[in-house]
Write a protein that holds these residues in place. Structure first.
Motif, short mmCIF file in Angstrom:
data_model
loop_
_atom_site.label_atom_id
_atom_site.label_comp_id
_atom_site.label_asym_id
_atom_site.label_seq_id
_atom_site.Cartn_x
_atom_site.Cartn_y
_atom_site.Cartn_z
N MET A 1 0.83 -1.21 0.00
CA MET A 1 0.00 0.00 0.00
C MET A 1 0.86 1.26 0.00
O MET A 1 0.52 2.26 -0.63
N LYS A 2 1.99 1.22 0.69
CA LYS A 2 2.93 2.35 0.62
C LYS A 2 3.47 2.50 -0.81
O LYS A 2 3.59 3.62 -1.33
N TYR A 3 3.75 1.37 -1.44
CA TYR A 3 4.34 1.38 -2.79
C TYR A 3 3.44 2.08 -3.81
O TYR A 3 3.92 2.77 -4.70
N ILE A 4 2.11 1.93 -3.65
CA ILE A 4 1.19 2.59 -4.60
C ILE A 4 0.73 3.96 -4.10
O ILE A 4 -0.15 4.58 -4.70
N GLY A 5 1.34 4.42 -2.99
CA GLY A 5 1.08 5.78 -2.55
C GLY A 5 -0.03 5.94 -1.53
O GLY A 5 -0.47 7.06 -1.27
N PHE A 6 -0.48 4.83 -0.93
CA PHE A 6 -1.56 4.89 0.07
C PHE A 6 -1.16 4.09 1.32
O PHE A 6 -1.70 3.02 1.60
N PRO A 7 -0.19 4.60 2.09
CA PRO A 7 0.30 3.87 3.27
C PRO A 7 -0.77 3.73 4.35
O PRO A 7 -1.70 4.53 4.43
N LEU A 8 -0.61 2.71 5.17
CA LEU A 8 -1.58 2.45 6.22
C LEU A 8 -1.54 3.54 7.29
O LEU A 8 -0.47 4.00 7.68
N ALA A 9 -2.71 3.91 7.77
CA ALA A 9 -2.82 4.86 8.87
C ALA A 9 -2.20 4.26 10.12
O ALA A 9 -2.39 3.07 10.41
N GLY A 10 -1.46 5.07 10.84
CA GLY A 10 -0.86 4.63 12.10
C GLY A 10 0.38 3.78 11.97
O GLY A 10 0.96 3.37 12.98
N ASP A 11 0.82 3.50 10.75
CA ASP A 11 1.97 2.61 10.55
C ASP A 11 3.27 3.33 10.90
O ASP A 11 3.67 4.26 10.19
N PRO A 12 3.96 2.93 11.98
CA PRO A 12 5.16 3.65 12.40
C PRO A 12 6.37 3.42 11.51
O PRO A 12 7.31 4.22 11.50
N LYS A 13 6.35 2.34 10.75
CA LYS A 13 7.51 1.99 9.91
C LYS A 13 7.35 2.46 8.46
O LYS A 13 8.30 2.95 7.84
N TYR A 14 6.15 2.33 7.90
CA TYR A 14 5.96 2.61 6.48
C TYR A 14 5.03 3.79 6.21
O TYR A 14 4.83 4.15 5.05
N GLY A 15 4.43 4.35 7.24
CA GLY A 15 3.49 5.45 7.04
C GLY A 15 4.10 6.81 7.32
O GLY A 15 5.23 6.91 7.80
N PRO A 16 3.37 7.88 7.04
CA PRO A 16 3.86 9.23 7.32
C PRO A 16 3.85 9.51 8.82
O PRO A 16 3.14 8.86 9.59
N ARG A 17 4.63 10.51 9.24
CA ARG A 17 4.67 10.86 10.66
C ARG A 17 3.34 11.41 11.13
O ARG A 17 2.87 11.10 12.22
N LYS A 18 2.72 12.25 10.30
CA LYS A 18 1.43 12.82 10.66
C LYS A 18 0.34 11.84 10.24
O LYS A 18 0.09 11.63 9.06
N THR A 19 -0.30 11.25 11.23
CA THR A 19 -1.29 10.22 10.92
C THR A 19 -2.37 10.23 12.00
O THR A 19 -2.42 11.15 12.81
N LEU A 20 -3.23 9.24 11.99
CA LEU A 20 -4.27 9.14 13.01
C LEU A 20 -3.65 8.79 14.37
O LEU A 20 -2.61 8.11 14.42
N SER A 21 -4.26 9.24 15.43
CA SER A 21 -3.70 9.02 16.78
C SER A 21 -4.04 7.62 17.28
O SER A 21 -4.90 7.42 18.14
N ILE A 22 -3.37 6.64 16.72
CA ILE A 22 -3.52 5.24 17.15
C ILE A 22 -2.14 4.63 17.30
O ILE A 22 -1.16 5.14 16.75
#
Length: 303
Positions: A240-261
């Motif tokens: 999902m990161k590869y196609i530009g839609f990283p998982l929410a809350g993912d500390p390794k593959y997602g953006p720093r600004k994400t949902l508070s989970i």
């Protein structure tokens, strides 16, 4: 240690060593034999070989059967959520935050610790720290896992994973608005050359295929169902990161600004397989955990 020797007959000439040895004793699964080969317990003409070694005529196979190791995993009453259980298989609904099996830094509180308390009969193919474990999901991913109670069931379930016949569907929340309703990601996954602790889409990786469909769209996020065709480490998260839609809350593959989970919004909600003894297809469903449900309602209310 019991030692068994066997001469390669004409009928076995050219066959793989793991196949030949597994046929010597009905209690030896092929996965177990492959592990023995890797550990040096099986040799041909006193030489170490690999599991895909082709047997020459009249060669001598020596099998040194190792003494069974005592399980050093401490049983713990973790009140596991057992979705199904019989004499061969257990299906566990793993909560978010629980590690599947002991590893450095996690020797207690794992699903295996709970399984050791729940029942004593688990397959030994994966050794003392991972008894019964056929496949894994990440610590912060919740949902269904199948566990084997004996080596026959383990081998049968692993073969289904290899044949890509196991049904594994996950619900996920991803960043961004996916414009199309369905998609398939077919991109090889391997160790990230820039970060050996992470996985990535790389040219020399192993084949990895993920199918997805959109379930709902919110202001800045999309709810998706991902179905695994293969089962690589962190596959959905990497794809999902590869196609530009990283998982929410993912500390390794997602953006720093994400949902508070805490950890990725990913739940293994559907698991289906053919029962190793009855040969009947079985499918299990696990509802979204409360935290995930609250997150969806929050996104629905803030479209």
């Amino acid at each position: 240690m019991e030692v068994i020797q066997h001469n390669i007959l004409e009928e076995n000439q050219g066959e793989r060593i793991d196949k030949v040895v597994s046929q010597l004793n009905k209690d030896w699964s092929r996965s177990q034999v492959q592990q023995w080969i890797k550990e040096g317990h099986i040799k041909v003409n006193e030489e170490a070989v690999k599991p895909n070694f082709k047997c020459p005529l009249n060669a001598v196979i020596t099998v040194s059967i190792p003494e069974p190791e005592e399980l050093d995993v401490e049983p713990e009453d973790l009140n596991l959520d057992i979705a199904y259980e019989d004499g061969d298989v257990i299906v566990v609904n793993k909560p978010k935050g629980m590690v599947v099996h002991p590893a450095p830094g996690h020797y207690s509180g794992t699903m295996v610790n709970g399984l050791m308390h729940h029942c004593k009969d688990l397959s030994g193919i994966n050794g003392v720290l991972r008894p019964g474990i056929v496949h894994r999901i990440d610590k912060d991913t919740s949902g269904l896992l199948m566990v084997a109670k004996n080596d026959m069931a383990h081998e049968h379930l692993v073969n289904q994973l290899v044949d890509k016949s196991v049904t594994r569907k996950y619900t996920a929340i991803v960043h961004g608005l996916i414009p199309h309703e369905y998609g398939t990601i077919d991109a090889p996954i391997g160790r990230d050359p820039k970060d050996r602790q992470s996985m990535a889409v790389v040219d020399n990786g192993k084949q990895a295929v993920t199918h997805f469909k959109v379930l709902d769209r919110y202001k800045d996020f999309t709810l998706v169902e991902c179905e695994l065709e293969t089962g690589r480490t962190h596959q959905i998260r990497v794809h999902m990161k590869y196609i530009g839609f990283p998982l929410a809350g993912d500390p390794k593959y997602g953006p720093r600004k994400t949902l508070s989970i805490e950890g990725q919004a990913l739940h293994a909600g559907v698991l289906g397989f053919v029962h190793p003894r009855t040969e009947e297809y079985m499918e299990f469903h696990a509802e979204l955990p409360e935290e995930f449900t609250k997150l969806v309602k929050h996104l629905e209310n803030n479209r």
